[in-house]
Design a protein around this motif. Structure first.
Motif, PDB file in Angstrom:
ATOM      1  N   CYS A  99       1.983  19.936 -37.055  1.00 21.50           N
ATOM      2  CA  CYS A  99       0.792  20.667 -36.591  1.00 21.50           C
ATOM      3  C   CYS A  99      -0.118  19.807 -35.719  1.00 21.50           C
ATOM      4  O   CYS A  99      -1.106  20.307 -35.177  1.00 21.50           O
ATOM      5  CB  CYS A  99       0.009  21.226 -37.783  1.00 21.50           C
ATOM      6  N   GLY A 100       0.176  18.527 -35.610  1.00 20.08           N
ATOM      7  CA  GLY A 100      -0.619  17.669 -34.743  1.00 20.08           C
ATOM      8  C   GLY A 100      -1.929  17.195 -35.347  1.00 20.08           C
ATOM      9  O   GLY A 100      -2.715  16.519 -34.674  1.00 20.08           O
ATOM     10  N   SER A 101      -2.186  17.550 -36.602  1.00 18.10           N
ATOM     11  CA  SER A 101      -3.445  17.130 -37.217  1.00 18.10           C
ATOM     12  C   SER A 101      -3.467  15.617 -37.410  1.00 18.10           C
ATOM     13  O   SER A 101      -2.424  14.980 -37.552  1.00 18.10           O
ATOM     14  CB  SER A 101      -3.658  17.849 -38.554  1.00 18.10           C
ATOM     15  N   ILE A 102      -4.672  15.059 -37.388  1.00 18.53           N
ATOM     16  CA  ILE A 102      -4.849  13.615 -37.480  1.00 18.53           C
ATOM     17  C   ILE A 102      -5.667  13.294 -38.727  1.00 18.53           C
ATOM     18  O   ILE A 102      -6.745  13.856 -38.918  1.00 18.53           O
ATOM     19  CB  ILE A 102      -5.582  13.077 -36.231  1.00 18.53           C
ATOM     20  N   HIS A 103      -5.138  12.426 -39.567  1.00 20.14           N
ATOM     21  CA  HIS A 103      -5.796  12.090 -40.830  1.00 20.14           C
ATOM     22  C   HIS A 103      -6.161  10.613 -40.853  1.00 20.14           C
ATOM     23  O   HIS A 103      -5.353   9.761 -40.479  1.00 20.14           O
ATOM     24  CB  HIS A 103      -4.863  12.415 -42.008  1.00 20.14           C
ATOM     25  N   ASP A 104      -7.384  10.326 -41.297  1.00 20.97           N
ATOM     26  CA  ASP A 104      -7.856   8.936 -41.380  1.00 20.97           C
ATOM     27  C   ASP A 104      -7.292   8.236 -42.609  1.00 20.97           C
ATOM     28  O   ASP A 104      -7.147   8.859 -43.665  1.00 20.97           O
ATOM     29  CB  ASP A 104      -9.387   8.909 -41.526  1.00 20.97           C
ATOM     30  N   PHE A 105      -6.978   6.973 -42.470  1.00 23.76           N
ATOM     31  CA  PHE A 105      -6.736   6.142 -43.643  1.00 23.76           C
ATOM     32  C   PHE A 105      -7.156   4.709 -43.328  1.00 23.76           C
ATOM     33  O   PHE A 105      -7.293   4.335 -42.161  1.00 23.76           O
ATOM     34  CB  PHE A 105      -5.272   6.224 -44.116  1.00 23.76           C
ATOM     35  N   ASP A 138      -0.505  19.744 -45.917  1.00 18.14           N
ATOM     36  CA  ASP A 138      -0.482  21.197 -45.678  1.00 18.14           C
ATOM     37  C   ASP A 138       0.885  21.653 -45.183  1.00 18.14           C
ATOM     38  O   ASP A 138       1.427  22.644 -45.661  1.00 18.14           O
ATOM     39  CB  ASP A 138      -1.543  21.584 -44.629  1.00 18.14           C
ATOM     40  N   CYS A 139       1.436  20.922 -44.196  1.00 23.29           N
ATOM     41  CA  CYS A 139       2.735  21.301 -43.638  1.00 23.29           C
ATOM     42  C   CYS A 139       3.866  21.064 -44.641  1.00 23.29           C
ATOM     43  O   CYS A 139       4.843  21.819 -44.640  1.00 23.29           O
ATOM     44  CB  CYS A 139       2.990  20.553 -42.341  1.00 23.29           C
ATOM     45  N   GLN A 140       3.711  20.085 -45.523  1.00 26.49           N
ATOM     46  CA  GLN A 140       4.724  19.868 -46.567  1.00 26.49           C
ATOM     47  C   GLN A 140       4.776  21.085 -47.474  1.00 26.49           C
ATOM     48  O   GLN A 140       5.854  21.538 -47.874  1.00 26.49           O
ATOM     49  CB  GLN A 140       4.360  18.639 -47.407  1.00 26.49           C
ATOM     50  N   GLN A 141       3.601  21.646 -47.792  1.00 25.00           N
ATOM     51  CA  GLN A 141       3.525  22.837 -48.639  1.00 25.00           C
ATOM     52  C   GLN A 141       4.163  24.034 -47.974  1.00 25.00           C
ATOM     53  O   GLN A 141       4.936  24.747 -48.590  1.00 25.00           O
ATOM     54  CB  GLN A 141       2.059  23.141 -48.905  1.00 25.00           C
ATOM     55  N   THR A 142       3.848  24.235 -46.693  1.00 30.02           N
ATOM     56  CA  THR A 142       4.397  25.356 -45.945  1.00 30.02           C
ATOM     57  C   THR A 142       5.923  25.284 -45.921  1.00 30.02           C
ATOM     58  O   THR A 142       6.610  26.289 -46.062  1.00 30.02           O
ATOM     59  CB  THR A 142       3.869  25.345 -44.503  1.00 30.02           C
TER      60      THR A 142
END
Ligand code: ZN
Ligand code: MN
Length: 145
Positions: A99-105, A138-142
Motif C-alpha cells: 500500500c506504500g504506507s510509511i511507518h516510523d521506527f 494492515d496489509c498482512q491482515q488483508t
C-alpha cells in the motif's frame, strides 16, 4: 499534538510567515496525521473544507514549511514526494510494498555508520538514509483473509 501545531505556528511567525486558514489547516493535517502524506493526499483531505484551494497552494505551503525546518521531504525516485512532520526525532522508515504506507521506527545504533564512513572512507559526513521494505500490519491482515 495541538500543542505541536501551536509551536509550529510560533516558529513560522518568528520567521515572518503569515498564517492563513489554509496554511494552518495544511500544517495541522501534517502534524496530526503522522502518515507521511503526498501533496495530493493533503489536497484531497482538505479540498472539501477549502474549495478554492489548489494543489499548487498545498505545494507552496509545503515549501514554506520545509524552508522553516518544520517538515522533511522524502523522495523516492519518480514517485511523488512524501512529507514527514517528525523532524525532531531521528528515525527510520519501514515502507509497505503493498500500500506504500510509511511507518516510523527507531534504531539509534545506526549512528555509528556515520563514524565508520568518516574513519574508513575519510568522508565529512552530512547524513545517511536507510529504509526497510515489507508488508505493513494492515496489509498482512488483508492478505490472510
Ligand atoms: Zn500496507
Ligand atoms: Mn517519519
Amino acid at each position: 499534538m495541538t500543542q505541536q501545531v501551536e509551536k509550529a505556528v510560533e516558529i513560522l511567525k518568528e520567521q515572518g510567515v503569515r498564517m492563513t486558514p489554509q496554511r494552518h489547516a495544511i500544517l495541522a493535517y501534517l502534524l496530526e496525521s503522522m502518515s507521511h502524506p503526498t501533496a495530493d493526499e493533503i489536497y484531497k483531505a482538505l479540498e472539501g473544507k477549502f474549495p478554492n484551494m489548489s494543489v499548487a497552494t498545498v505545494y507552496n505551503n509545503l515549501r514554506v514549511f520545509k524552508d522553516a525546518g518544520l517538515v522533511r521531504e522524502l523522495t523516492y525516485g519518480d514517485a511523488s514526494s512524501r512529507f514527514d512532520a517528525n523532524v525532531e526525532e531521528e528515525h527510520y522508515h519501514a515502507i509497505c510494498n503493498e500500500c506504500g504506507s510509511i511507518h516510523d521506527f527507531h534504531f539509534p545504533y545506526l549512528g555509528e555508520v556515520e563514524m565508520a564512513a568518516k574513519e574508513m572512507a575519510g568522508f565529512q559526513v552530512t547524513g545517511h538514509r536507510m529504509e526497510v521494505y515489507g508488508v505493513c500490519p494492515d496489509c498482512q491482515q488483508t492478505k490472510s483473509h
